[in-house]
Design a protein around this motif. Sequence first.
Motif, PDB file in Angstrom:
ATOM      1  N   GLU A  44       0.828  -1.220   0.000  1.00  0.00           N
ATOM      2  CA  GLU A  44       0.000   0.000   0.000  1.00  0.00           C
ATOM      3  C   GLU A  44       0.854   1.259   0.000  1.00  0.00           C
ATOM      4  OE1 GLU A  44      -2.861  -0.166   3.148  1.00  0.00           O
ATOM      5  OE2 GLU A  44      -3.602  -2.123   2.494  1.00  0.00           O
ATOM      6  N   THR A  45       1.940   1.225   0.743  1.00  0.00           N
ATOM      7  CA  THR A  45       2.803   2.408   0.826  1.00  0.00           C
ATOM      8  C   THR A  45       4.065   2.247  -0.011  1.00  0.00           C
ATOM      9  OG1 THR A  45       3.997   1.586   2.751  1.00  0.00           O
ATOM     10  CG2 THR A  45       2.002   2.888   3.166  1.00  0.00           C
ATOM     11  N   GLY A  46       4.381   1.003  -0.383  1.00  0.00           N
ATOM     12  CA  GLY A  46       5.603   0.742  -1.144  1.00  0.00           C
ATOM     13  C   GLY A  46       6.862   0.781  -0.301  1.00  0.00           C
ATOM     14  N   THR A  47       6.697   0.816   1.017  1.00  0.00           N
ATOM     15  CA  THR A  47       7.870   0.909   1.884  1.00  0.00           C
ATOM     16  C   THR A  47       8.404  -0.466   2.243  1.00  0.00           C
ATOM     17  OG1 THR A  47       6.505   1.007   3.863  1.00  0.00           O
ATOM     18  CG2 THR A  47       7.158   3.108   2.888  1.00  0.00           C
TER      19      THR A  47
END
Length: 120
Positions: free
Chosen positions: A76-79
């Motif tokens: 969702e955040t790509g982190t």
Amino acid sequence: LRRLLPRMDVFLMLPDPKVVNANTVRLILLVSYNRQIPVVGFSRGLTAAGAVAAVVSDPAQIGHEGARMAGLWNPETGTLPSPRYASEFSMVFNHMVARSLGVTFPDDSRDLVQWRKALK
């Protein structure tokens, strides 16, 4: 290096290309050896060249760590999690250099396992 070595008990060689490179590594190993300062390196090659020991991760161990980190990826955040040292590693010893410097390592595999746990 000659100013620092008299204040050292051991030289922990980190993979910094400004300090450790093809032009400097032999000198670092030679001067350290002549001053009786054990060098702990970061590769099998450094150990073969004269470091007393190294903590290394082989490609399979690095792959396992990469898979673990990928599992922590948040789509969702790509982190991804922060960079970290590999949790899987091996220790490599140069027993000839160790013997000449008076350094002893565990012979018993059980003692070696305890050493590894202490490093984590």
